[in-house]
Each structure stands twice: as structure tokens, then as C-alpha cells.
Design an enzyme around this catalytic site. Structure first.
Site, PDB file in Angstrom:
ATOM      1  N   CYS A  52       0.827  -1.205   0.000  1.00  0.00           N
ATOM      2  CA  CYS A  52       0.000   0.000   0.000  1.00  0.00           C
ATOM      3  C   CYS A  52       0.864   1.258   0.000  1.00  0.00           C
ATOM      4  O   CYS A  52       2.054   1.226   0.302  1.00  0.00           O
ATOM      5  CB  CYS A  52      -0.950   0.002   1.193  1.00  0.00           C
ATOM      6  SG  CYS A  52      -0.133   0.260   2.768  1.00  0.00           S
ATOM      7  N   CYS A  54       0.857   3.821   2.052  1.00  0.00           N
ATOM      8  CA  CYS A  54       1.409   4.258   3.338  1.00  0.00           C
ATOM      9  C   CYS A  54       2.606   3.407   3.754  1.00  0.00           C
ATOM     10  O   CYS A  54       3.449   3.857   4.519  1.00  0.00           O
ATOM     11  CB  CYS A  54       0.352   4.325   4.426  1.00  0.00           C
ATOM     12  SG  CYS A  54      -0.475   2.811   4.848  1.00  0.00           S
TER      13      CYS A  54
END
Length: 146
Positions: A52, A54
């Protein structure tokens, strides 16, 4: 024109693995590797990696920078959620019932026992330096000076 999604994702996964290895983190890809790593004496930082945004923009940079500190873990390890599924599931089981499974995240072990965590909710939406500060405060409390 067709695009092979699996090939695209594999490129991202390979880059994410290389980033962690270049920073000195050991890849734990099987339950047996997780078991052996968690039995080591001293402190072990476990980074639960992910593909992802993040993870790439916050967690992996924080993992790389946090270890540049006087107090730091004896061992640096990583499991890759969504990729090394059995290893990740086994690690999460060993973290115990109070562990909230999330990725990316960090778990700090001391002699195999969980002493600190940084969950996704403390990563996503935060800047890398706040994650570094969170990790380093745990290092100050639980890790030896190098």
C-alpha cells in the site's frame, strides 16, 4: 494492449523487499523462519510490510531511518502481508490476542515478548518522522545502546 497485473504487483513487491533488505532487515518468509527469529534473545523489530501507499511512503522510510539511533533493536526483521501469508499469519498469532493485525505496522519484541507496537492507525495519515519518533521512543525504553 494488455497489462499483466501480477507482473506489475511483483515489481512493487520486489522493490519493497529490496528496500527493507538494503536497510538491514531480514526477510522472514516462512513460519519456521518467524519461529527461529522470535526465539532469539534481545530485542527484535518486526516490520509488517505491505504494497500500500502508506507502506511505501511512510512505513518503509520510517523503518530505514528509525534504526539510526543510539538505542536500537538487536535484530531487524520483516514479514510481508499479502505475500508471505503463512509467515505473516504465524507472526500475528505469536504477537498474541491483544495484537490488532494491520499492515503496515511494527512490533517490538524483547526476548520473544511483545513490548511495543506501532499500528497502521499510527502510520497512515502521519508523516514518516512522527513514526520514526514513535519507534525511537520505544527503542529508548526497551533496547540497548549500541
Amino acid at each position: 494492449m494488455t497489462m499483466d497485473f501480477n507482473m506489475y504487483v511483483q515489481d512493487i513487491v520486489n522493490q519493497a523487499r529490496q528496500e527493507m533488505e538494503a536497510a538491514g532487515y531480514e526477510q522472514l518468509q516462512t513460519p519456521e523462519e518467524v519461529d527461529a527469529a522470535f526465539k532469539r534473545p534481545g530485542t527484535t523489530l518486526v516490520m509488517i510490510n505491505s504494497v500500500c501507499g502508506c507502506a511505501g511512503g511512510i512505513a518503509r522510510p520510517a523503518a530505514t531511518h528509525a534504526i539510526h539511533h543510539d538505542n536500537r533493536p538487536t535484530h531487524l526483521t520483516t514479514v510481508f502481508a499479502g505475500q508471505d501469508k503463512e509467515a505473516t499469519a504465524y507472526a500475528r498469532m505469536l504477537f498474541g490476542e491483544d495484537h490488532l493485525p494491520s499492515s503496515p505496522s511494527f512490533v517490538l519484541l524483547k526476548d520473544g515478548e511483545v513490548v511495543g507496537e506501532v499500528g497502521r492507525h499510527e502510520i497512515e495519515g502521519h508523516d514518516p518522522m512522527s513514526v520514526v519518533a514513535n519507534l525511537q521512543s520505544q527503542f529508548m525504553e526497551f533496547c540497548e545502546e549500541v
